[in-house]
Design a protein around this motif. Structure first.
Motif, short mmCIF file in Angstrom:
data_model
loop_
_atom_site.label_atom_id
_atom_site.label_comp_id
_atom_site.label_asym_id
_atom_site.label_seq_id
_atom_site.Cartn_x
_atom_site.Cartn_y
_atom_site.Cartn_z
N ARG A 246 0.79 -1.25 -0.03
CA ARG A 246 -0.12 0.08 -0.10
C ARG A 246 0.88 1.16 -0.12
NH1 ARG A 246 -4.75 -1.75 4.40
NH2 ARG A 246 -5.73 -2.80 3.20
N ILE B 283 -0.01 5.03 0.81
CA ILE B 283 -1.07 5.82 1.31
C ILE B 283 -0.91 7.31 1.48
CG2 ILE B 283 -2.72 6.30 3.37
CD1 ILE B 283 -2.04 3.22 4.15
N GLU C 198 -3.11 10.75 -4.77
CA GLU C 198 -3.62 9.27 -5.05
C GLU C 198 -3.57 9.15 -6.58
OE1 GLU C 198 -7.39 6.57 -4.45
OE2 GLU C 198 -7.37 8.50 -3.29
N ARG D 289 -1.39 6.59 -8.68
CA ARG D 289 -1.77 5.50 -9.47
C ARG D 289 -1.32 5.58 -11.07
NH1 ARG D 289 -6.68 3.30 -7.73
NH2 ARG D 289 -7.06 3.92 -5.56
N GLN E 64 -1.56 -0.90 -4.08
CA GLN E 64 -2.76 -0.39 -3.67
C GLN E 64 -2.50 1.22 -3.38
OE1 GLN E 64 -4.88 -1.88 -0.26
NE2 GLN E 64 -7.03 -0.89 -1.07
N ILE F 185 -3.91 4.67 -2.06
CA ILE F 185 -5.18 5.27 -1.48
C ILE F 185 -4.94 6.33 -0.83
CG2 ILE F 185 -6.37 3.07 -1.21
CD1 ILE F 185 -5.34 3.02 1.90
N SER F 186 -5.85 7.22 -0.37
CA SER F 186 -5.60 8.54 0.48
C SER F 186 -6.60 8.53 1.52
CB SER F 186 -6.13 9.80 -0.62
OG SER F 186 -7.24 9.84 -0.93
N ARG F 187 -6.07 9.31 2.44
CA ARG F 187 -6.86 9.28 3.73
C ARG F 187 -6.61 10.69 4.51
NH1 ARG F 187 -9.24 5.52 2.11
NH2 ARG F 187 -8.95 3.46 2.80
#
Length: 70
Positions: free
Chosen positions: A3, A5, A19, A23, A42, A44-46
């Motif tokens: 991941r 992130i 993100e 990608r 993978q 992702i953003s948070r």
């Protein structure tokens, strides 16, 4: 899967843009490389807080406009 992130304050501007760029970068690397490990990321953003924007808030106008130029 590994991941990556991206994190920002409210996940409506910086981290979603990062993100998308992440990608695209991984996709381009995987296309140029024969290293199958690149297909197992993978991205992702948070957010670090919901104090600024509630969960599910749309992207900020600034983020959408600046992303248009890239």
């Amino acid at each position: 899967a590994r991941r990556i992130i991206f994190v920002c304050t409210s996940n409506t501007c910086r981290s979603p843009m990062a993100e998308a760029f992440g990608r695209q970068f991984i996709s381009e690397l995987a296309g140029e490389s024969r290293d199958d490990r690149l297909n197992h990321f993978q991205v992702i953003s948070r957010s670090i807080s919901e104090d600024y924007e509630p969960v599910g808030s749309p992207a900020s106008t600034e983020g959408v406009v600046s992303n248009h130029y890239f």
